[in-house]
Scaffold this active site. Structure first.
Site, PDB file in Angstrom:
ATOM      1  N   GLU A   1      72.149   5.680   9.540  1.00  0.00           N
ATOM      2  CA  GLU A   1      71.557   6.724  10.383  1.00  0.00           C
ATOM      3  C   GLU A   1      70.283   7.264   9.752  1.00  0.00           C
ATOM      4  O   GLU A   1      70.340   7.908   8.696  1.00  0.00           O
ATOM      5  CB  GLU A   1      72.538   7.881  10.586  1.00  0.00           C
ATOM      6  CG  GLU A   1      71.926   8.999  11.423  1.00  0.00           C
ATOM      7  CD  GLU A   1      72.763  10.271  11.436  1.00  0.00           C
ATOM      8  OE1 GLU A   1      72.442  11.177  12.225  1.00  0.00           O
ATOM      9  OE2 GLU A   1      73.726  10.369  10.648  1.00  0.00           O
TER      10      GLU A   1
ATOM     11  N   ASP B   1      70.827   8.982  16.115  1.00  0.00           N
ATOM     12  CA  ASP B   1      70.906  10.404  16.431  1.00  0.00           C
ATOM     13  C   ASP B   1      69.566  10.798  17.049  1.00  0.00           C
ATOM     14  O   ASP B   1      68.550  10.879  16.356  1.00  0.00           O
ATOM     15  CB  ASP B   1      71.192  11.217  15.170  1.00  0.00           C
ATOM     16  CG  ASP B   1      71.442  12.683  15.461  1.00  0.00           C
ATOM     17  OD1 ASP B   1      70.817  13.231  16.396  1.00  0.00           O
ATOM     18  OD2 ASP B   1      72.263  13.301  14.766  1.00  0.00           O
TER      19      ASP B   1
ATOM     20  N   GLN C   1      74.106   9.964  18.866  1.00  0.00           N
ATOM     21  CA  GLN C   1      74.384  11.397  18.752  1.00  0.00           C
ATOM     22  C   GLN C   1      73.251  12.185  19.386  1.00  0.00           C
ATOM     23  O   GLN C   1      72.128  11.693  19.502  1.00  0.00           O
ATOM     24  CB  GLN C   1      74.559  11.805  17.281  1.00  0.00           C
ATOM     25  CG  GLN C   1      75.819  11.257  16.644  1.00  0.00           C
ATOM     26  CD  GLN C   1      75.908  11.566  15.161  1.00  0.00           C
ATOM     27  OE1 GLN C   1      74.912  11.516  14.436  1.00  0.00           O
ATOM     28  NE2 GLN C   1      77.107  11.872  14.693  1.00  0.00           N
TER      29      GLN C   1
ATOM     30  N   GLU D   1      76.540  16.596  18.288  1.00  0.00           N
ATOM     31  CA  GLU D   1      76.377  17.125  16.938  1.00  0.00           C
ATOM     32  C   GLU D   1      75.309  18.214  16.959  1.00  0.00           C
ATOM     33  O   GLU D   1      74.181  18.019  16.520  1.00  0.00           O
ATOM     34  CB  GLU D   1      75.998  16.001  15.958  1.00  0.00           C
ATOM     35  CG  GLU D   1      76.080  16.427  14.501  1.00  0.00           C
ATOM     36  CD  GLU D   1      75.683  15.326  13.542  1.00  0.00           C
ATOM     37  OE1 GLU D   1      76.550  14.833  12.813  1.00  0.00           O
ATOM     38  OE2 GLU D   1      74.493  14.941  13.533  1.00  0.00           O
TER      39      GLU D   1
END
Length: 277
Positions: A155, A190, A218, A254
């Site tokens: 990530e 993300d 995310q 998140e």
């Protein structure tokens, strides 16, 4: 249609951790993720998942000493054995929780300053050492993941949120995935971080899907990491892009809630999601 997972490290923080599973299920979530499961016996977490009919979709590998500022071990030379043991521990928990994905925490670059004494050459040598250590460790972790039948995720995290974090660029993640050549190694995208690192989110999603690199998504509002309908990103558009590309994985929520009747309340801020359930 997106499948949303509640990130219990960020949502429902008005409740004790083990009570967050019930709250997420009551609000319509069918999947959960959280940063680290390791302070709880796996059996205790399994009981919560089963009781509330939830699927564990993601965990992180151990970060080292989080309270001392560590954010992973993968890029840190001299701690290779500790890193390998941390992956073994993550796999053990992933199997117990029936969790198919592990995000590998990369770690922080050591503080190195370029001075007249060390010069640019020494700085270049230090950077090459981090790159070499990280790549070797990810190769070890990928082999373990292949044997265990779980997926490893890389990530990119923006420097605004985690200064000196090693994995801070989707191009770096792509190059590592290409070099390791493991079907078990994918990208964790993300969109909160990617918007601040790279932007161009629609093409980023399509590109990763085209090359079968996208393992998990995310979301959070940009730039303040609140509900996804607060800020500069049009998530309704991006959810349709994910559907159009054929992404059938989870979308982890998140973010830090700011709506609700209590400090950090979560439930009253979920209006953005209900139309997609």
């Amino acid at each position: 249609m997106p499948r949303f997972a509640a990130n219990l490290s960020f949502l429902y923080t008005e409740l004790p951790f083990l009570e967050r599973f019930a709250a997420a299920a009551e609000d319509g979530f069918r999947g959960v993720e959280y940063m680290f499961p390791y302070e709880y016996p796996a059996e205790q977490l399994v009981e919560q998942l089963q009781r509330h009919k939830l699927e564990q979709v993601l965990i992180n590998s151990p970060a080292g000493d989080w309270n001392a500022g560590e954010r992973g071990l993968a890029c840190i030379a001299g701690r290779e054995a500790e890193f390998a043991a941390s992956i073994d521990k993550a796999i053990e928990y992933a199997h117990a929780l029936k969790c198919p994905r592990i995000h590998v925490m990369a770690g922080l670059r050591p503080r190195v300053t370029e001075s007249t004494e060390t010069g640019a050459a020494a700085l270049d040598e230090a950077i090459a050492s981090w790159d070499d250590t990280y790549l070797k460790n990810i190769r070890v972790a990928a082999k373990k993941a292949e044997t265990a039948g779980v997926q490893l995720l890389l990530e990119p995290i923006c420097q605004h949120c985690m200064p000196r974090y090693y994995m801070d660029d989707p191009k770096l993640a792509r190059n590592v995935i290409r070099k390791v050549r493991s079907e078990n190694l994918k990208l964790q995208l993300d969109l909160f971080h990617i918007q601040q690192i790279w932007g161009d989110l629609t093409h980023m999603i399509k590109y990763q899907m085209e090359f079968n690199r996208l393992g998990h998504v995310q979301i959070a509002g940009v730039p303040d990491r609140h509900e996804p309908d607060i800020g500069e990103v049009n998530y309704d558009w991006l959810f349709r892009v994910l559907d159009e590309t054929g992404y059938d994985g989870w979308v982890g929520c998140e973010y830090n809630p700011v709506r609700g009747a209590v400090p950090n309340g979560t439930h009253d801020g979920l209006g953005w999601m209900r139309k997609w359930l």
